[in-house]
Enzyme design. Sequence first.
Site, PDB file in Angstrom:
ATOM      1  N   GLU A 183      22.665  -2.985  -3.172  1.00  0.00           N
ATOM      2  CA  GLU A 183      23.258  -1.655  -2.972  1.00  0.00           C
ATOM      3  C   GLU A 183      22.896  -0.677  -4.074  1.00  0.00           C
ATOM      4  O   GLU A 183      22.589   0.493  -3.807  1.00  0.00           O
ATOM      5  CB  GLU A 183      24.780  -1.757  -2.853  1.00  0.00           C
ATOM      6  CG  GLU A 183      25.282  -2.295  -1.524  1.00  0.00           C
ATOM      7  CD  GLU A 183      25.335  -3.810  -1.465  1.00  0.00           C
ATOM      8  OE1 GLU A 183      24.966  -4.468  -2.468  1.00  0.00           O
ATOM      9  OE2 GLU A 183      25.742  -4.352  -0.422  1.00  0.00           O
TER      10      GLU A 183
ATOM     11  N   HIS B 277      37.340  -5.753   1.753  1.00  0.00           N
ATOM     12  CA  HIS B 277      36.677  -5.210   2.943  1.00  0.00           C
ATOM     13  C   HIS B 277      37.583  -4.236   3.694  1.00  0.00           C
ATOM     14  O   HIS B 277      37.396  -4.009   4.881  1.00  0.00           O
ATOM     15  CB  HIS B 277      36.274  -6.337   3.905  1.00  0.00           C
ATOM     16  CG  HIS B 277      35.128  -7.178   3.443  1.00  0.00           C
ATOM     17  ND1 HIS B 277      35.187  -7.967   2.322  1.00  0.00           N
ATOM     18  CD2 HIS B 277      33.882  -7.352   3.952  1.00  0.00           C
ATOM     19  CE1 HIS B 277      34.024  -8.599   2.170  1.00  0.00           C
ATOM     20  NE2 HIS B 277      33.218  -8.241   3.142  1.00  0.00           N
TER      21      HIS B 277
HETATM   22  C1  LIG Z   1      28.025  -6.285  -2.060  1.00  0.00           C
HETATM   23  C2  LIG Z   1      28.011  -6.788  -0.672  1.00  0.00           C
HETATM   24  N1  LIG Z   1      27.048  -6.375   0.172  1.00  0.00           N
HETATM   25  C3  LIG Z   1      27.033  -6.796   1.442  1.00  0.00           C
HETATM   26  C4  LIG Z   1      27.990  -7.659   1.896  1.00  0.00           C
HETATM   27  C5  LIG Z   1      28.016  -8.077   3.358  1.00  0.00           C
HETATM   28  N2  LIG Z   1      27.536  -9.431   3.490  1.00  0.00           N
HETATM   29  C6  LIG Z   1      28.390 -10.475   3.458  1.00  0.00           C
HETATM   30  S1  LIG Z   1      27.593 -11.913   3.495  1.00  0.00           S
HETATM   31  C7  LIG Z   1      26.090 -11.171   3.583  1.00  0.00           C
HETATM   32  C8  LIG Z   1      24.857 -11.999   3.624  1.00  0.00           C
HETATM   33  C9  LIG Z   1      24.751 -12.846   2.417  1.00  0.00           C
HETATM   34  O1  LIG Z   1      23.585 -13.584   2.481  1.00  0.00           O
HETATM   35  P1  LIG Z   1      23.357 -14.821   1.536  1.00  0.00           P
HETATM   36  O2  LIG Z   1      23.628 -14.439   0.135  1.00  0.00           O
HETATM   37  O3  LIG Z   1      22.031 -15.365   1.843  1.00  0.00           O
HETATM   38  O4  LIG Z   1      24.505 -15.846   1.973  1.00  0.00           O
HETATM   39  P2  LIG Z   1      24.719 -16.512   3.422  1.00  0.00           P
HETATM   40  O5  LIG Z   1      25.536 -15.585   4.236  1.00  0.00           O
HETATM   41  O6  LIG Z   1      23.399 -16.768   4.014  1.00  0.00           O
HETATM   42  O7  LIG Z   1      25.488 -17.770   3.151  1.00  0.00           O
HETATM   43  C10 LIG Z   1      26.219  -9.806   3.573  1.00  0.00           C
HETATM   44  C11 LIG Z   1      25.115  -8.851   3.662  1.00  0.00           C
HETATM   45  C12 LIG Z   1      28.991  -8.062   0.995  1.00  0.00           C
HETATM   46  N3  LIG Z   1      29.987  -8.877   1.370  1.00  0.00           N
HETATM   47  N4  LIG Z   1      28.973  -7.628  -0.279  1.00  0.00           N
END
Ligand SMILES: Cc1ncc(C[n+]2csc(CCOP(=O)(O)OP(=O)(O)O)c2C)c(N)n1
Lengths: 327, 318
Positions: A60, A129
């Site tokens: 971000e 959230h």
């Molecule tokens: C700062 C922030 N940006 C975006 C999100 C939304 N979000 C939650 S999980 C996720 C994907 C995370 O991917 P990864 O780190 O690969 O973990 P996975 O979900 O694959 O276990 C996103 C974009 C968030 N919770 N916090």
Amino acid sequence: MRILSGCEALREGLRDALRRDKTVFLLGEDIGAYGGAFGVTRGLLAEFGPDRVRDTPISEAGFTGMAIGAALAGSRPVVEIMFMDFILLAFDQLANMAAKARYVFGAPWTCPLVIRTPAGGGRGYGPTHSQSLEALFARVPGLKVVAPSTPADAKTLLDAAIRDPNPVLFVEHKLLYSLRGPAPARTPSRREPLGKARVVRRGRDVTLVAWSWMTELARRAARELAATGIEAEVIDVRTLAPLDEETIQASVRKTGRLTIVEEGCRTGGFAAEIGFRVFEHAFDSLDGPLRRVTCPDVPISAAPALEHAALPSVRAIVQAAAALVRE
Amino acid sequence: MSELDELAAYRLMLTIRYFEEKVEALFAQGLVHGTAHAAIGQEAVAVGACLAMRPGRDCVTSTHRGHGHALACGADANRIMAELFGKAAGYSGGRGGSQLMTDPALGYWGSNGITGGGIPVATGAALSFKMRRQRRVALCFFGDGASNQGVFHESLNMAALWKLPAVYICENNRYAMSMPVEKAMTVSGVAARAAAYGMPGETADGNDAAAVYRAVSAAIARARRGDGPALIECMTYRLSGHSRGDPRVYRTREEEAEWRRRDPIRRWRARLRRENRLSADEDRRLRGEARACVRAAVAFARRSPEPDPATLEEGVFA
Ligand SMILES: Cc1ncc(C[n+]2csc(CCOP(=O)(O)OP(=O)(O)O)c2C)c(N)n1
Ligand SMILES: [Mg+2]
């Protein structure tokens, strides 16, 4: 006018801007094939391609800062921050660069940037959230803050925000996405100036000032108040910055009573700002104290029992306004 | 390095799997609201890593996909489920929900709703352990997606600089929501980034609890000796959707089927059976126990009371 959901209205607003202006592009997490966490950008990748509907890594601070750079370079980026809570990772970029560039460097610099972000509670998403953080941004000079409450406003104000030469934070309440209402087929060909409030309902007894989803609650409260013989005037401020003080003051001069509804926390909230300005400029017209209905100074819980207790309700608005009228 | 208790690992993986399947079903039935992220397919990473911790001393930070990490640390399934139901008996009294719970006695420092948010926290815990000469180690789970956050870079740089007792465990499940790893970074994987901080980076088969256990145990031993942090990338796959209601348009059903063949639990069971370390009866018993644990958790959560709204403003400050 056709009936659209807030989500559809916003999607049309984005689509029209992308068609109208080749310098507009979208940037954010999962906005392409996935269509955005709330589906606002669904279908736009197919029409405009991955260059202009650009999926980002989870970065971000980086991509918001890049959007600022792109805006300074002449593009018109529209960033999606998946939940407003995550905008804090980019607060520095917005407050220290985007908001100050024009004032400090002067012409020819402009930073025509829009940050769209879903805000607010009511869906059980929990403490990180569900926040309503617009008051933090409304107090940064140089940022405009827009928070529509209807599909029609969502579409026209988004268009205005994208045409605006300044950085604009565009707050989309999560419950607006499924709210249905009339929305214009075409966006106006000229830029609507940001900074105009809207009188949603006329009334003589008490003024209810709100924005975003709270306008919808205030409208419902006004209906209930009417059933008890109290006529509330409901004002949707629509843009917190710049703030349309005149419309608010004109209403308070008529009703003599003011209740402000804010979903965010009480301390340092924007309700305090609106209330104080009325105090400064319309004190003589007041027939009683000012009231506000806000979230108390607590995080928003995931548990429905606690989330409902924290968030402003129609009932709380009715009680606050009725008490004011009967005082 | 002590041996991994393979049956204990099996039981934990089963519990996580059944727990997550139940959570998905409860959401689908509308019995739980809000959001939750299931770790179906990633059980071996959680179990292999958490069983390498020294219980009651080491700590671990988790992610938004944290139920499995918590269970692998020995957390109470009843209290996790109650948290998902928004009940007072939940780990956070219903305040946190799926993404925000801790069990400090177990060293489970909790899940996090902010992607990457746990990385500096684990690093800071490691700093405190080192400054206070406690010979404790901080583990840190994060996803492939989280490794693209700025705090990843900042934290790993400082951890290496100050030789902190931290072990960074990347669960590379191929996607961050809909974003495939290869569209989010140009290097071959997250482990390759370790070189930029001057710390060892290693890749492990994340669908093999023994491989994860070996790699994490070695890194923990190294960190405890005072030789600094390490990064371990566990290659795995999330068999479930990202969260509730994910239609999974960003990947093919064929790809999913291929990874289902590499299901960490099925593989584990097959090997234990082949090597005659798990009888059919024992297998049935363990599965039955894991299912009973999840059933009991749902029953516990259902009969727990809602948090009292009168407590809303309590506890903002210590
Ligand atoms: C700062 C922030 N940006 C975006 C999100 C939304 N979000 C939650 S999980 C996720 C994907 C995370 O991917 P990864 O780190 O690969 O973990 P996975 O979900 O694959 O276990 C996103 C974009 C968030 N919770 N916090
Ligand atoms: Mg991932």
